[in-house]
Scaffold this active site. Structure first.
Site, PDB file in Angstrom:
ATOM      1  N   LYS A   1       8.600 -18.037  -9.582  1.00  0.00           N
ATOM      2  CA  LYS A   1       8.057 -16.862 -10.255  1.00  0.00           C
ATOM      3  C   LYS A   1       6.899 -17.263 -11.189  1.00  0.00           C
ATOM      4  O   LYS A   1       7.028 -18.207 -11.966  1.00  0.00           O
ATOM      5  CB  LYS A   1       9.171 -16.188 -11.062  1.00  0.00           C
TER       6      LYS A   1
ATOM      7  N   ASN B   1       0.855  -1.202   0.000  1.00  0.00           N
ATOM      8  CA  ASN B   1       0.000   0.000   0.000  1.00  0.00           C
ATOM      9  C   ASN B   1       0.882   1.239   0.000  1.00  0.00           C
ATOM     10  O   ASN B   1       2.102   1.144  -0.048  1.00  0.00           O
ATOM     11  CB  ASN B   1      -0.941  -0.024   1.206  1.00  0.00           C
TER      12      ASN B   1
ATOM     13  N   LYS C   1     -11.570  -2.305  18.665  1.00  0.00           N
ATOM     14  CA  LYS C   1     -10.228  -2.835  18.907  1.00  0.00           C
ATOM     15  C   LYS C   1      -9.765  -2.609  20.351  1.00  0.00           C
ATOM     16  O   LYS C   1      -8.612  -2.889  20.679  1.00  0.00           O
ATOM     17  CB  LYS C   1      -9.228  -2.224  17.912  1.00  0.00           C
TER      18      LYS C   1
ATOM     19  N   ASP D   1      -5.006  -5.926   4.862  1.00  0.00           N
ATOM     20  CA  ASP D   1      -6.113  -6.723   5.401  1.00  0.00           C
ATOM     21  C   ASP D   1      -6.188  -8.099   4.730  1.00  0.00           C
ATOM     22  O   ASP D   1      -6.758  -9.024   5.286  1.00  0.00           O
ATOM     23  CB  ASP D   1      -7.434  -5.968   5.204  1.00  0.00           C
TER      24      ASP D   1
END
Ligand code: CTP
Length: 406
Positions: free
Chosen positions: A295, A216, A347, A285
């Site tokens: 590969k 990300n 959480k 996530d």
């Protein structure tokens, strides 16, 4: 004095105000040494200072445009997004003339330097330099006494031959003494002394095959700032980080990881031995269900990669927590407050740092951030646009306030 790599100077935003005095040329050395030590130096020159040294000299030494005027000539990019006063970690004036000393004491703001000096909340260091009679004048003595009482650090000038031909006290202190004053001003209170802080940083890498991964946009900057500032607050810091290419915060123990599962193993293993966990990492996530051992070769058709859920490390810690203070992050693009409060409770966190990553100056890759802090007691504090180091300090101050109750 060795200052290269000095943890107190590296990465600090140092504003150097230069006033009109012959000693202005000595401040070139100060700016050069600060820049070499890794500080980000913003020079502000008064109009008369520019008669002694060309702004270009300071620009070259600090590698940043110099601010010289209150109105008119200031270019937007040199003031950057964050106001100079807000961004400063320390504000130095050298040489500090009788004029600027008098203005600061009286609260006069008639040029950029005097205005910014009044606006800043950063510690201020003044290095006076002037004619001996001016320095010993009761008005200057009284002004310095009042400023010292207000917490300004005064670097006393030296006695010797002065540029005006006379001799006496008024020569600018040697650069070493000014640097020592700056380092003193940058020292933070030991709010986290004896406290063990675990910080996670960076975006996790989820392997597709031995050469490819999913990740990300997280740069790791917020986590690294937290680790660096926690060291400065006196904590024993462990930084669990994915590869970021950022300089390692001096004094922190670094444990490299790549995937969410690796991060989970390290963090879970250390959890009982720490007092604070700050999960600044952007944990994926999902991960590829079966990373290929070799590969993956292309072929004519489409490629589908099956993803499975990663464990929510922070939620697991929330279930296990006893004495630990838990801080989570929420990077959102919409309904920030709703999502933030939901994550705080789900959480079982003590503090949640929420940011709208679509806002300019906030989120991934930038050196600044705009966050709102939500605590478990219903407290909400919106911080304005700030450098990530300052955001880190505000988060750590909140953590330090919660710790004694544990
Ligand atoms: N986090 C974690 N483990 C995960 C996902 C997130 O520990 N698998 C932590 C992050 O480090 C961060 C906080 O949880 O401190 C919030 O992460 P975020 O991705 O914003 O929230 P999610 O709970 O994953 O919710 P969503 O993806 O739906 O926004």
């Amino acid at each position: 004095m060795t200052i290269s790599g000095d943890n107190r100077l590296a990465g600090r935003q140092v504003v150097v105000g230069v006033c009109g005095g012959i000693a202005a040329y000595k401040v070139c050395d100060l700016v050069s040494r600060l820049a070499r030590a890794g500080s980000k130096v913003q020079v502000i020159m008064t109009r008369s200072a520019t008669k002694f040294v060309a702004p270009l000299t300071f620009q070259a030494l600090s590698n940043q445009p110099v601010i010289t005027e209150l109105f008119g000539e200031i270019k937007q990019e040199c003031v950057a997004h964050v106001s100079v006063a807000e961004a400063a970690d320390v504000f130095v004036v050298a040489p500090a003339t009788a004029n600027i000393i008098g203005k600061l004491r009286a609260g006069i703001a008639d040029d950029f330097l005097a205005t910014t000096l009044l606006a800043t909340k950063a510690p201020v260091v003044l290095a006076p330099a002037m004619n001996v009679n001016m320095f010993s004048h009761p008005a200057v003595r009284e002004n310095l006494t009042v400023l010292r009482e207000r917490g300004v650090i005064i670097i006393e000038p030296e006695t010797g031959r002065l540029a005006c031909g006379t001799s006496g006290k008024g020569r600018l202190a040697p650069v070493e003494r000014i640097l020592a004053g700056i380092q003193e001003a940058l020292a933070l209170p030991p709010l986290l002394a004896g406290c063990r802080v675990l910080v996670t940083a960076g975006g996790t890498r989820e392997a597709i095959d031995p050469v490819r991964y999913i990740t990300n946009r997280s740069s790791g900057k917020m986590g690294y700032a937290l680790a660096g500032e926690a060291v400065r607050f006196g904590a024993a810091v462990t930084l669990v980080t994915t590869p970021t290419g950022l300089p390692v915060p001096v004094g922190a123990k670094v444990i490299p990881v790549e995937s969410a599962l690796e991060m989970r193993e390290v963090v879970q293993g250390l959890f009982d031995q720490v007092d604070v966990v700050i999960k600044a990492a952007a944990v994926a996530d999902y991960r590829p269900a079966c990373p290929a051992k070799q590969k993956v070769k292309k072929n004519a058709g489409q490629l589908t990669i099956e993803l499975v859920r990663n464990p929510d490390i922070l939620a697991e810690l929330g279930q296990r927590k006893r004495h630990q203070v838990l801080v989570g992050f929420a990077a959102e693009t919409n309904d920030v407050e709703k999502h933030a409060l939901e994550k705080l409770h789900r959480k079982n966190l003590d503090l949640l740092v929420a940011n709208d990553v679509t806002a300019s100056g906030a989120g991934f890759g930038t050196d600044t951030n705009i966050v709102t802090l939500y605590d478990a007691n219903g407290g909400r504090e919106a911080l304005g646009l700030l450098p990530k180091t300052k955001v880190a300090c505000r988060i750590l101050e909140r953590v330090a306030a919660v710790l004694p109750a544990r």
